[in-house]
Design a protein around this motif. Sequence first.
Motif, PDB file in Angstrom:
ATOM      1  N   GLN A 170       0.794  -1.228   0.000  1.00 48.76           N
ATOM      2  CA  GLN A 170       0.000   0.000   0.000  1.00 48.76           C
ATOM      3  C   GLN A 170       0.826   1.278   0.000  1.00 48.76           C
ATOM      4  O   GLN A 170       0.327   2.341   0.307  1.00 48.76           O
ATOM      5  N   LYS A 171       2.105   1.197  -0.381  1.00 46.64           N
ATOM      6  CA  LYS A 171       2.958   2.378  -0.479  1.00 46.64           C
ATOM      7  C   LYS A 171       3.456   2.489  -1.920  1.00 46.64           C
ATOM      8  O   LYS A 171       3.917   1.498  -2.490  1.00 46.64           O
ATOM      9  N   ARG A 194      -6.278  -2.401 -10.440  1.00 44.13           N
ATOM     10  CA  ARG A 194      -7.209  -3.079  -9.529  1.00 44.13           C
ATOM     11  C   ARG A 194      -6.705  -4.443  -9.085  1.00 44.13           C
ATOM     12  O   ARG A 194      -7.375  -5.139  -8.335  1.00 44.13           O
ATOM     13  N   PHE A 195      -5.531  -4.840  -9.549  1.00 47.88           N
ATOM     14  CA  PHE A 195      -4.986  -6.151  -9.213  1.00 47.88           C
ATOM     15  C   PHE A 195      -4.129  -6.069  -7.965  1.00 47.88           C
ATOM     16  O   PHE A 195      -3.320  -5.157  -7.815  1.00 47.88           O
ATOM     17  N   ARG A 196      -4.295  -7.049  -7.100  1.00 50.57           N
ATOM     18  CA  ARG A 196      -3.418  -7.207  -5.934  1.00 50.57           C
ATOM     19  C   ARG A 196      -2.760  -8.571  -6.080  1.00 50.57           C
ATOM     20  O   ARG A 196      -3.440  -9.586  -6.167  1.00 50.57           O
ATOM     21  N   LEU A 197      -1.436  -8.557  -6.122  1.00 50.49           N
ATOM     22  CA  LEU A 197      -0.669  -9.779  -6.316  1.00 50.49           C
ATOM     23  C   LEU A 197       0.209 -10.007  -5.094  1.00 50.49           C
ATOM     24  O   LEU A 197       0.716  -9.053  -4.505  1.00 50.49           O
ATOM     25  N   ILE A 198       0.409 -11.256  -4.744  1.00 53.46           N
ATOM     26  CA  ILE A 198       1.270 -11.622  -3.626  1.00 53.46           C
ATOM     27  C   ILE A 198       2.562 -12.200  -4.188  1.00 53.46           C
ATOM     28  O   ILE A 198       2.539 -13.081  -5.046  1.00 53.46           O
ATOM     29  N   TYR A 199       3.694 -11.681  -3.693  1.00 48.62           N
ATOM     30  CA  TYR A 199       4.993 -12.194  -4.087  1.00 48.62           C
ATOM     31  C   TYR A 199       5.367 -13.365  -3.200  1.00 48.62           C
ATOM     32  O   TYR A 199       5.377 -13.264  -1.964  1.00 48.62           O
ATOM     33  N   LEU A 200       5.648 -14.489  -3.841  1.00 51.43           N
ATOM     34  CA  LEU A 200       6.077 -15.692  -3.125  1.00 51.43           C
ATOM     35  C   LEU A 200       7.448 -16.082  -3.685  1.00 51.43           C
ATOM     36  O   LEU A 200       7.560 -16.508  -4.821  1.00 51.43           O
ATOM     37  N   GLY A 201       8.478 -15.886  -2.873  1.00 49.88           N
ATOM     38  CA  GLY A 201       9.841 -16.193  -3.298  1.00 49.88           C
ATOM     39  C   GLY A 201      10.020 -17.680  -3.554  1.00 49.88           C
ATOM     40  O   GLY A 201       9.160 -18.490  -3.220  1.00 49.88           O
ATOM     41  N   PRO A 202      11.143 -18.048  -4.165  1.00 44.80           N
ATOM     42  CA  PRO A 202      11.412 -19.469  -4.384  1.00 44.80           C
ATOM     43  C   PRO A 202      11.253 -20.240  -3.066  1.00 44.80           C
ATOM     44  O   PRO A 202      11.642 -19.750  -2.010  1.00 44.80           O
ATOM     45  N   SER A 203      10.677 -21.430  -3.131  1.00 46.20           N
ATOM     46  CA  SER A 203      10.364 -22.164  -1.888  1.00 46.20           C
ATOM     47  C   SER A 203      11.605 -22.504  -1.071  1.00 46.20           C
ATOM     48  O   SER A 203      11.509 -22.716   0.117  1.00 46.20           O
ATOM     49  N   ASN A 204      12.778 -22.514  -1.684  1.00 43.71           N
ATOM     50  CA  ASN A 204      13.981 -22.762  -0.884  1.00 43.71           C
ATOM     51  C   ASN A 204      14.368 -21.557  -0.046  1.00 43.71           C
ATOM     52  O   ASN A 204      15.200 -21.637   0.832  1.00 43.71           O
ATOM     53  N   GLU A 205      13.713 -20.381  -0.300  1.00 40.79           N
ATOM     54  CA  GLU A 205      13.950 -19.179   0.494  1.00 40.79           C
ATOM     55  C   GLU A 205      12.836 -18.943   1.491  1.00 40.79           C
ATOM     56  O   GLU A 205      12.927 -18.090   2.331  1.00 40.79           O
ATOM     57  N   ASP A 249       5.077  -9.923   0.152  1.00 39.99           N
ATOM     58  CA  ASP A 249       4.737  -8.556  -0.229  1.00 39.99           C
ATOM     59  C   ASP A 249       3.493  -8.551  -1.114  1.00 39.99           C
ATOM     60  O   ASP A 249       3.320  -9.418  -1.972  1.00 39.99           O
ATOM     61  N   GLU A 250       2.640  -7.537  -0.901  1.00 36.63           N
ATOM     62  CA  GLU A 250       1.462  -7.360  -1.747  1.00 36.63           C
ATOM     63  C   GLU A 250       1.754  -6.247  -2.739  1.00 36.63           C
ATOM     64  O   GLU A 250       2.069  -5.127  -2.352  1.00 36.63           O
ATOM     65  N   ILE A 251       1.658  -6.581  -4.014  1.00 36.44           N
ATOM     66  CA  ILE A 251       1.901  -5.629  -5.091  1.00 36.44           C
ATOM     67  C   ILE A 251       0.538  -5.222  -5.644  1.00 36.44           C
ATOM     68  O   ILE A 251      -0.280  -6.092  -5.959  1.00 36.44           O
ATOM     69  N   GLN A 252       0.310  -3.917  -5.772  1.00 33.30           N
ATOM     70  CA  GLN A 252      -0.935  -3.449  -6.376  1.00 33.30           C
ATOM     71  C   GLN A 252      -0.618  -2.767  -7.681  1.00 33.30           C
ATOM     72  O   GLN A 252       0.172  -1.828  -7.741  1.00 33.30           O
ATOM     73  N   ILE A 253      -1.235  -3.284  -8.735  1.00 41.53           N
ATOM     74  CA  ILE A 253      -1.116  -2.720 -10.072  1.00 41.53           C
ATOM     75  C   ILE A 253      -2.537  -2.531 -10.565  1.00 41.53           C
ATOM     76  O   ILE A 253      -3.243  -3.507 -10.825  1.00 41.53           O
TER      77      ILE A 253
END
Length: 161
Positions: A131-132, A149-160, A143-147
Motif C-alpha cells: 500500500q505504499k 485493480r490487481f493485488r498480487l502476492i509475491y512468493l519467493g522461491p520455496s527454498n527461500e 509482499d502485496e503488489i498493487q497494479i
Amino acid sequence: MANFCTKCGHKNRADAYFCSSCGNALSVDGDKTVVISKVDPLQDAPGPQDNASVDLRTLPTTAATLMVRSGPQAGDRFVMTGPITKLGRHPDSDISLDDISVSRRHAEISRQGSEYVLRDAGSLNGTYVNQKPVESTVLQQGDEIQIGRFRLIYLGPSNEA
C-alpha cells in the motif's frame, strides 16, 4: 494535491488519470467542483475472495511466483522464470493484466542474483507495494503488489521461504 475518485472516493496521486482502486476515469480539470460519494471505511478490508491459502511446498524451488489475490484474474499464478518479467495490459507482457486501470507497460520485475526487484515502468496510476507507492524496491516474501485493480502476492522461491 490528491485526486479523489468520484465513483469510490479513493485518494489517488495528483498526476493519476484513473483510480487505482476502482479504475474509474479521474477528472483532470482543476476548475470543476467534484462531489465525493460516501466512502465505506472497510472498503480495503479483506473479503472472502482474499482468503487464499498456498502450500509453499508446491512452489518452484528455483523461481519466484506471483499469485493474483484480487482483481479480475484472482487465483491465477505466474512463475517468473526469466531474468525480466514484464507486467501490463499489453498482450506481449509476460504477465498480462487486462484492465483499464493497468498501463500497457506498467511495471517489470528483474531477477538480480537471489533478489527480485520491482520497478514501475512509468505507469499512469503507479505501482504499490504493501500500500505504499514505489518506483523501485526489492521484493520480500509475502509482499502485496498493487497494479491497478490487481493485488498480487509475491512468493519467493520455496527454498527461500
